[in-house]
Design a protein around this motif. Sequence first.
Motif, PDB file in Angstrom:
ATOM      1  N   ASP A 193       0.035 -18.080 -11.597  1.00 10.66           N
ATOM      2  CA  ASP A 193      -0.178 -19.514 -11.465  1.00 10.66           C
ATOM      3  C   ASP A 193       0.997 -20.368 -11.943  1.00 10.66           C
ATOM      4  O   ASP A 193       0.905 -21.591 -11.987  1.00 10.66           O
ATOM      5  CB  ASP A 193      -1.465 -19.920 -12.211  1.00 10.66           C
ATOM      6  N   ASP A 194       2.086 -19.729 -12.297  1.00 13.11           N
ATOM      7  CA  ASP A 194       3.265 -20.512 -12.671  1.00 13.11           C
ATOM      8  C   ASP A 194       3.858 -21.180 -11.434  1.00 13.11           C
ATOM      9  O   ASP A 194       3.524 -20.826 -10.297  1.00 13.11           O
ATOM     10  CB  ASP A 194       4.306 -19.597 -13.336  1.00 13.11           C
ATOM     11  N   LYS A 200     -11.363 -11.076 -25.131  1.00 12.38           N
ATOM     12  CA  LYS A 200     -11.424 -12.520 -24.904  1.00 12.38           C
ATOM     13  C   LYS A 200     -12.122 -13.225 -26.059  1.00 12.38           C
ATOM     14  O   LYS A 200     -11.661 -14.249 -26.539  1.00 12.38           O
ATOM     15  CB  LYS A 200     -12.158 -12.813 -23.599  1.00 12.38           C
ATOM     16  N   TYR A 201     -13.241 -12.674 -26.479  1.00 12.54           N
ATOM     17  CA  TYR A 201     -14.026 -13.340 -27.533  1.00 12.54           C
ATOM     18  C   TYR A 201     -13.669 -12.836 -28.933  1.00 12.54           C
ATOM     19  O   TYR A 201     -14.398 -13.101 -29.881  1.00 12.54           O
ATOM     20  CB  TYR A 201     -15.516 -13.171 -27.246  1.00 12.54           C
ATOM     21  N   GLU A 212      -7.911 -25.430 -19.207  1.00 13.27           N
ATOM     22  CA  GLU A 212      -6.697 -25.067 -18.457  1.00 13.27           C
ATOM     23  C   GLU A 212      -6.782 -25.498 -16.990  1.00 13.27           C
ATOM     24  O   GLU A 212      -5.763 -25.640 -16.322  1.00 13.27           O
ATOM     25  CB  GLU A 212      -6.455 -23.560 -18.549  1.00 13.27           C
ATOM     26  N   GLU A 213      -7.999 -25.680 -16.493  1.00 16.00           N
ATOM     27  CA  GLU A 213      -8.173 -26.085 -15.095  1.00 16.00           C
ATOM     28  C   GLU A 213      -8.216 -27.605 -14.927  1.00 16.00           C
ATOM     29  O   GLU A 213      -8.149 -28.109 -13.821  1.00 16.00           O
ATOM     30  CB  GLU A 213      -9.461 -25.474 -14.524  1.00 16.00           C
ATOM     31  N   ALA A 217     -13.577 -19.833 -26.248  1.00 17.74           N
ATOM     32  CA  ALA A 217     -12.657 -19.172 -25.318  1.00 17.74           C
ATOM     33  C   ALA A 217     -12.943 -19.604 -23.881  1.00 17.74           C
ATOM     34  O   ALA A 217     -12.030 -19.692 -23.053  1.00 17.74           O
ATOM     35  CB  ALA A 217     -12.776 -17.657 -25.456  1.00 17.74           C
ATOM     36  N   ASP A 218     -14.219 -19.891 -23.592  1.00 18.04           N
ATOM     37  CA  ASP A 218     -14.567 -20.357 -22.249  1.00 18.04           C
ATOM     38  C   ASP A 218     -14.118 -21.802 -22.042  1.00 18.04           C
ATOM     39  O   ASP A 218     -13.635 -22.159 -20.974  1.00 18.04           O
ATOM     40  CB  ASP A 218     -16.078 -20.244 -22.028  1.00 18.04           C
ATOM     41  N   LYS A 234       1.512 -20.229  -1.029  1.00 20.01           N
ATOM     42  CA  LYS A 234       2.437 -20.310  -2.161  1.00 20.01           C
ATOM     43  C   LYS A 234       3.490 -19.199  -2.088  1.00 20.01           C
ATOM     44  O   LYS A 234       4.680 -19.440  -2.275  1.00 20.01           O
ATOM     45  CB  LYS A 234       1.657 -20.201  -3.469  1.00 20.01           C
ATOM     46  N   ARG A 293      -2.927 -18.796  -2.060  1.00 23.45           N
ATOM     47  CA  ARG A 293      -1.992 -17.799  -2.600  1.00 23.45           C
ATOM     48  C   ARG A 293      -0.924 -17.452  -1.568  1.00 23.45           C
ATOM     49  O   ARG A 293       0.245 -17.342  -1.882  1.00 23.45           O
ATOM     50  CB  ARG A 293      -2.707 -16.482  -2.876  1.00 23.45           C
ATOM     51  N   GLU A 341     -10.593 -21.908 -21.164  1.00 21.22           N
ATOM     52  CA  GLU A 341     -10.402 -21.628 -19.737  1.00 21.22           C
ATOM     53  C   GLU A 341     -10.680 -22.866 -18.894  1.00 21.22           C
ATOM     54  O   GLU A 341      -9.957 -23.160 -17.943  1.00 21.22           O
ATOM     55  CB  GLU A 341     -11.351 -20.515 -19.287  1.00 21.22           C
ATOM     56  N   LYS A 352     -18.271 -17.065 -16.021  1.00 21.17           N
ATOM     57  CA  LYS A 352     -17.497 -17.121 -14.781  1.00 21.17           C
ATOM     58  C   LYS A 352     -17.199 -18.578 -14.456  1.00 21.17           C
ATOM     59  O   LYS A 352     -18.108 -19.383 -14.266  1.00 21.17           O
ATOM     60  CB  LYS A 352     -18.318 -16.462 -13.651  1.00 21.17           C
ATOM     61  N   LEU A 353     -15.935 -18.908 -14.429  1.00 17.42           N
ATOM     62  CA  LEU A 353     -15.531 -20.281 -14.154  1.00 17.42           C
ATOM     63  C   LEU A 353     -15.650 -20.571 -12.660  1.00 17.42           C
ATOM     64  O   LEU A 353     -15.104 -19.848 -11.848  1.00 17.42           O
ATOM     65  CB  LEU A 353     -14.071 -20.443 -14.597  1.00 17.42           C
ATOM     66  N   ASP A 358      -6.905 -13.985 -14.342  1.00 19.64           N
ATOM     67  CA  ASP A 358      -6.459 -15.369 -14.306  1.00 19.64           C
ATOM     68  C   ASP A 358      -5.913 -15.805 -12.949  1.00 19.64           C
ATOM     69  O   ASP A 358      -5.020 -16.617 -12.857  1.00 19.64           O
ATOM     70  CB  ASP A 358      -5.504 -15.712 -15.462  1.00 19.64           C
ATOM     71  N   LEU A 359      -6.494 -15.247 -11.904  1.00 23.99           N
ATOM     72  CA  LEU A 359      -6.167 -15.722 -10.561  1.00 23.99           C
ATOM     73  C   LEU A 359      -7.243 -16.694 -10.114  1.00 23.99           C
ATOM     74  O   LEU A 359      -8.405 -16.332 -10.016  1.00 23.99           O
ATOM     75  CB  LEU A 359      -6.146 -14.557  -9.582  1.00 23.99           C
ATOM     76  N   LYS A 360      -6.850 -17.917  -9.884  1.00 26.85           N
ATOM     77  CA  LYS A 360      -7.830 -18.877  -9.385  1.00 26.85           C
ATOM     78  C   LYS A 360      -7.427 -19.318  -7.979  1.00 26.85           C
ATOM     79  O   LYS A 360      -6.319 -19.103  -7.546  1.00 26.85           O
ATOM     80  CB  LYS A 360      -7.920 -20.077 -10.316  1.00 26.85           C
TER      81      LYS A 360
END
Lengths: 450, 450
Positions: A276-277, B227-228, A43-44, A36-37, B358, B355, A40, A5-6, B347-349
Amino acid sequence: MTPFKLTDELIVEIQQLIEDKKNTALRSMMKEFHYADIAEIAEELKVDEATYLIKLLDSEKTSDILAEMDEDIREAVLNNLSAKEIAGELEELDTDDAADIVGELPKEIVQKVISQIEDKEHAADIVDLLRYDEDSAGGLMAKELVKVNENWNVLTCVKEMRAQAENVTRVHSIYVVDDEEKLKGRLSLKDLLTTSTKTHIKDVYISKVDAVNVNEKSEEVAKIMSKYDLEAIPVVDEIGRLVGRITIDDIVDVIKEEADKDYQLAAGISQDVEADDSIWELTRARLPWLILGLFGGLGAAGIMGGFEEMIAQHAILFFFTPLIAAMAGNVGVQSSAIIVQGLANDDLKGSISNRLVKEMLLSLLNGLILAALLLIFTWIWKGDFATALAISISLVVVIIVAGIIGTFIPLFLHQRGIDPAIATGPFITTSNDIFGILIYFWIAKLVLGI
Amino acid sequence: MTPFKLTDELIVEIQQLIEDKKNTALRSMMKEFHYADIAEIAEELKVDEATYLIKLLDSEKTSDILAEMDEDIREAVLNNLSAKEIAGELEELDTDDAADIVGELPKEIVQKVISQIEDKEHAADIVDLLRYDEDSAGGLMAKELVKVNENWNVLTCVKEMRAQAENVTRVHSIYVVDDEEKLKGRLSLKDLLTTSTKTHIKDVYISKVDAVNVNEKSEEVAKIMSKYDLEAIPVVDEIGRLVGRITIDDIVDVIKEEADKDYQLAAGISQDVEADDSIWELTRARLPWLILGLFGGLGAAGIMGGFEEMIAQHAILFFFTPLIAAMAGNVGVQSSAIIVQGLANDDLKGSISNRLVKEMLLSLLNGLILAALLLIFTWIWKGDFATALAISISLVVVIIVAGIIGTFIPLFLHQRGIDPAIATGPFITTSNDIFGILIYFWIAKLVLGI
């Protein structure tokens, strides 16, 4: 296993380590994470920070991180790397992932990068893969696979396999080819575990092997692999030579992308966007259907203007236009969604006319139930039976027409070779709004004898 | 490979063969087909014909055909088989598929069927699997897997594996357990090909192994595996004992079902239906949202009735209600779809308020562009600048509110642990229709100073 969990705290911590150039701490921290983590995480980060991280870690790990990363961010990071550094990353990747990355590089540096790849065979394989369409079997396949000649015996086979298996992450099947590289069949690893070493491959291989042509559409490949529960499928060229292999993990991505695309089309989003675009990208994806909706609305306004003379005595009819339009839209979306999904899953049988008759009966049934409700409510509410009846009769007809349009359009598009998914959502809603309102006023006029 | 294409001619031919009881011809014909294709054929036959076919062929093949068949039709066919015949089919299936079938049997015959299974261990495994929730890792996993004790050496290991592999269709990984059956790690087949036979497993196994808990939700398992890039994942119980294994082909089904479900919800279809279901089933799936839409429409009619006095001077305002309602609906669906998809793909951060800000900016931008278009068209068309302005200003506000509602509702539902996908489609459309119309007339009244 609890999935990674990021957290914002983690990102801040990593950014601090990068700022302070605490390389040892960073390295040992990243060691704990799956690539893969880390993708992620990257990307942040800011592009410079992500680049710092990529340059810091071993290319064995960073190549996988890059392959996993979001396209846009990967592009930005690669921009900060030299041709030699990029080549180093490609060296570590399977040919399919490497080709995907090379395909995104600016044309002027592709040659420079490729020429820096030390493993010339690997480089040649990547170049080979570049010529296939992204959405074809060729675009999905990797060159890495284990193949044996039908004239070898099991011992030679095992020896050769050991060498080949070095380059292959997952073996799955051993493909058997003849002297001309034509695919003859396969050997399962399990079979190999239970066969004597002197046996000739010719005598033990399974000649029945599913394969796809290199030009097959990826959507079709996904259907075949999931229908027949295949975890890998060999790819052959026009004359049957084994040229590559597609594994199920690539197919999982295809299935997800297809589903996402259909979902977005149904919602009136015309390009592949994510939450997130940027606002600009999201606007470009959303505006086209909204403009269509706007003109649809203008059309509806025009139609209602044509019935203006009815306003004096029957203003109430105008109050029900949103209801009629909404029902027409909803029914149309429902019908088209069922057809689009049936087409996507290949489980639509029978002729178009049978479908239309069925949808008509279905809409008639739904329409009658809804109209009965509407009649009772409106009658009680407004105390005007004639008007309530007119509105209710219109509703039944509108629902039937909406259902037929929703069924027919995707079937028609599909027959013409156009993706039926574009017919769902705003397209159906808008056209049904207009038809619905037109039919509504026309029938109301008729029933009320205006 | 050209994928199998089911034709009406083929069905007629097979039906004729069944009617004429040409068993040899039927058997040799079916030999050419993959079980997944025969399942498709069987779904097109009458239940008695499908039963005839199932009884005719070997249970080795028919078990796979049954496992592949549509649930409803399978149920009907199994109804025609004796407990002993069903047990014979289950005997041939992997435990996960067998458990799925047993789970659908009428309760009163389950015990009878299970007691007829000759392989008692297989029967016990099936019974074990029955207690897990369908949508959990336990409901997905199979008991078939290859496991070795950490205290064995490679030679013992290979010997044991040969025996175990008999029951396992695809080996993937060899799991390493301790004396208490607790999962310690894994061995790859590749490693085994390149290790000397006397080495102890303890010294060569990879201790890092991803595993999921038996109670993990299947959606979560799908996310982890894709994912993995895992092709199989071991399942452990609460105290870490290895209890089963999930393979990627099961996950492909989960992903497809999830995507189909979300798509249907977005289209206002509330149950898992297919185009070929009966009119009654389709009505039950479609009617609930339509009734919601009906009441939404009645609400809109009520609102418009409240502004009736405006009709005399500004009938034109009423002509634009379908436009306003449609735009509110479209924007709401777009916003919610992006959020629902972002939540589904994890992928929502960032925070909800970010949000919303935006989405507000995005809606403002889209709204201004659309309003400008609308202003120009309406002004030219109707020649009434004040009314055109009133409608256009309303449009901007309506779009912003619609965007915010479309963004907020799925986020809110998600936070409450409710599937946000139900918020898309008719729900958003209907609520936005009502809000849109209310805001529209209110602002128009304000701007026109009525």
